[in-house]
Motif scaffolding. Sequence first.
Motif, PDB file in Angstrom:
ATOM      1  N   UNK A   1     -11.390 -25.191  -3.161  1.00 46.93           N
ATOM      2  CA  UNK A   1     -12.548 -25.280  -2.266  1.00 46.93           C
ATOM      3  C   UNK A   1     -12.729 -26.694  -1.725  1.00 46.93           C
ATOM      4  N   UNK A   2     -11.809 -27.615  -2.055  1.00 48.67           N
ATOM      5  CA  UNK A   2     -11.894 -29.018  -1.613  1.00 48.67           C
ATOM      6  C   UNK A   2     -13.250 -29.623  -1.939  1.00 48.67           C
ATOM      7  N   UNK A   3     -13.737 -29.360  -3.156  1.00 48.16           N
ATOM      8  CA  UNK A   3     -15.076 -29.777  -3.553  1.00 48.16           C
ATOM      9  C   UNK A   3     -15.031 -30.533  -4.876  1.00 48.16           C
ATOM     10  N   UNK A   4     -15.828 -31.589  -4.962  1.00 49.53           N
ATOM     11  CA  UNK A   4     -15.992 -32.349  -6.198  1.00 49.53           C
ATOM     12  C   UNK A   4     -17.479 -32.453  -6.507  1.00 49.53           C
ATOM     13  N   UNK A   5     -17.854 -32.195  -7.771  1.00 55.18           N
ATOM     14  CA  UNK A   5     -19.225 -32.320  -8.259  1.00 55.18           C
ATOM     15  C   UNK A   5     -19.229 -33.371  -9.362  1.00 55.18           C
TER      16      UNK A   5
ATOM     17  N   UNK B   1     -19.381 -41.886 -15.797  1.00 59.09           N
ATOM     18  CA  UNK B   1     -19.541 -40.762 -14.877  1.00 59.09           C
ATOM     19  C   UNK B   1     -18.523 -39.694 -15.231  1.00 59.09           C
ATOM     20  N   UNK B   2     -18.842 -38.466 -14.874  1.00 61.76           N
ATOM     21  CA  UNK B   2     -17.940 -37.341 -15.075  1.00 61.76           C
ATOM     22  C   UNK B   2     -17.928 -36.526 -13.789  1.00 61.76           C
ATOM     23  N   UNK B   3     -16.750 -36.051 -13.404  1.00 60.14           N
ATOM     24  CA  UNK B   3     -16.677 -35.202 -12.217  1.00 60.14           C
ATOM     25  C   UNK B   3     -15.754 -34.030 -12.468  1.00 60.14           C
ATOM     26  N   UNK B   4     -16.015 -32.977 -11.744  1.00 60.61           N
ATOM     27  CA  UNK B   4     -15.248 -31.736 -11.829  1.00 60.61           C
ATOM     28  C   UNK B   4     -14.809 -31.359 -10.426  1.00 60.61           C
TER      29      UNK B   4
ATOM     30  N   UNK C   1     -10.073 -41.469 -17.024  1.00 53.94           N
ATOM     31  CA  UNK C   1      -9.291 -40.577 -17.869  1.00 53.94           C
ATOM     32  C   UNK C   1      -9.467 -39.145 -17.376  1.00 53.94           C
ATOM     33  N   UNK C   2      -8.357 -38.458 -17.153  1.00 54.51           N
ATOM     34  CA  UNK C   2      -8.386 -37.083 -16.654  1.00 54.51           C
ATOM     35  C   UNK C   2      -8.049 -36.117 -17.778  1.00 54.51           C
ATOM     36  N   UNK C   3      -8.912 -35.136 -17.978  1.00 55.79           N
ATOM     37  CA  UNK C   3      -8.693 -34.059 -18.919  1.00 55.79           C
ATOM     38  C   UNK C   3      -8.515 -32.759 -18.137  1.00 55.79           C
ATOM     39  N   UNK C   4      -8.029 -31.711 -18.767  1.00 57.12           N
ATOM     40  CA  UNK C   4      -7.808 -30.465 -18.023  1.00 57.12           C
ATOM     41  C   UNK C   4      -9.065 -29.916 -17.363  1.00 57.12           C
ATOM     42  N   UNK C   5     -10.230 -30.224 -17.897  1.00 53.98           N
ATOM     43  CA  UNK C   5     -11.450 -29.610 -17.364  1.00 53.98           C
ATOM     44  C   UNK C   5     -12.369 -30.594 -16.657  1.00 53.98           C
ATOM     45  N   UNK C   6     -12.078 -31.912 -16.677  1.00 50.71           N
ATOM     46  CA  UNK C   6     -12.947 -32.888 -16.017  1.00 50.71           C
ATOM     47  C   UNK C   6     -12.283 -34.259 -16.012  1.00 50.71           C
ATOM     48  N   UNK C   7     -12.834 -35.160 -15.194  1.00 47.68           N
ATOM     49  CA  UNK C   7     -12.408 -36.565 -15.179  1.00 47.68           C
ATOM     50  C   UNK C   7     -13.580 -37.432 -15.617  1.00 47.68           C
TER      51      UNK C   7
END
Length: 281
Positions: free
Chosen positions: A215-219, A207-210, A164-170
């Motif tokens: 910057x082509x970066x995922x945390x 899990x949650x990711x941002x 599920x994708x939200x505006x601030x995280x998945x």
Amino acid sequence: MPPAAASPPTHVRPHGGRRIALVAALALSAASTLGAQTDFYNTSLGRPLRMEDAVPVEYRAVELNLAPVRLDVLSQDTRFWSLHPEATIGILPRTQLQLAMPLAYVDAPETSARGIVGIDVSVLYALNMETSIPALAFAGDVSLPVGPLGGTSTYGTVKGIVTRTLPWARFHGNAQFTAGPSTSPDDPTTSAANDGRDLSRWLAGIAVDKTFAFHSLLVAAESFAEQPINSGSSVAWSIGAGLRYQLDPRWTMDAGIGRRFSEDNHAWYVTFGSAYSLGLR
């Protein structure tokens, strides 16, 4: 005498159309570049976390995980090194096939072992693309007993995945069950090899990711519980964190770290890997 031609309005610039066309071309070029740099979104298994998302690789795409390395420190004097090369192919729309042949080196007291830790064949099918409802996918995996550390049994795993994708995280949820015989935890080599084959009787986690697209970066971070395939072992809780970075539209790198908590296992691990994507005709 014919009337004189009307002069263009003073607020219209003769080269305005060219400038607008140039700006539009640059915008389309930038959009194409950013659109190609999306592989770092796809959090596949082990890159860098145990949890994965419900999005398969694109149809006819090929992703090669070239050198994913993992170190598990199982105890003060037992370490497990693994190399997990694999290839993922988009064989059909919303369907991917993955082939993996993990290699391992077990460094335990009074013994050591190295070699192939089985062969894994898995298929993931996405039921839908995410819209007003979350993305849903199912996966099936067969782990074959190949190599000196592959054991003697074949295991089959079924998994359900939701994203599920939200505006601030998945957010991602994974749940899986593995069919196959239980093993004995008394042999550290066998126990470590089972870790290398990612074997658990059941596993469930989130899990949650941002993403930082410019910057082509995922945390990302995760937490999950699992029942080890070893008989008599207690349920283990694990937490982990990682990141992925896109070097160019085809090349990504990732790294992660995690810790396992249970009555009989307080191992921690680190991972590092890279992947190269290409397409088939």
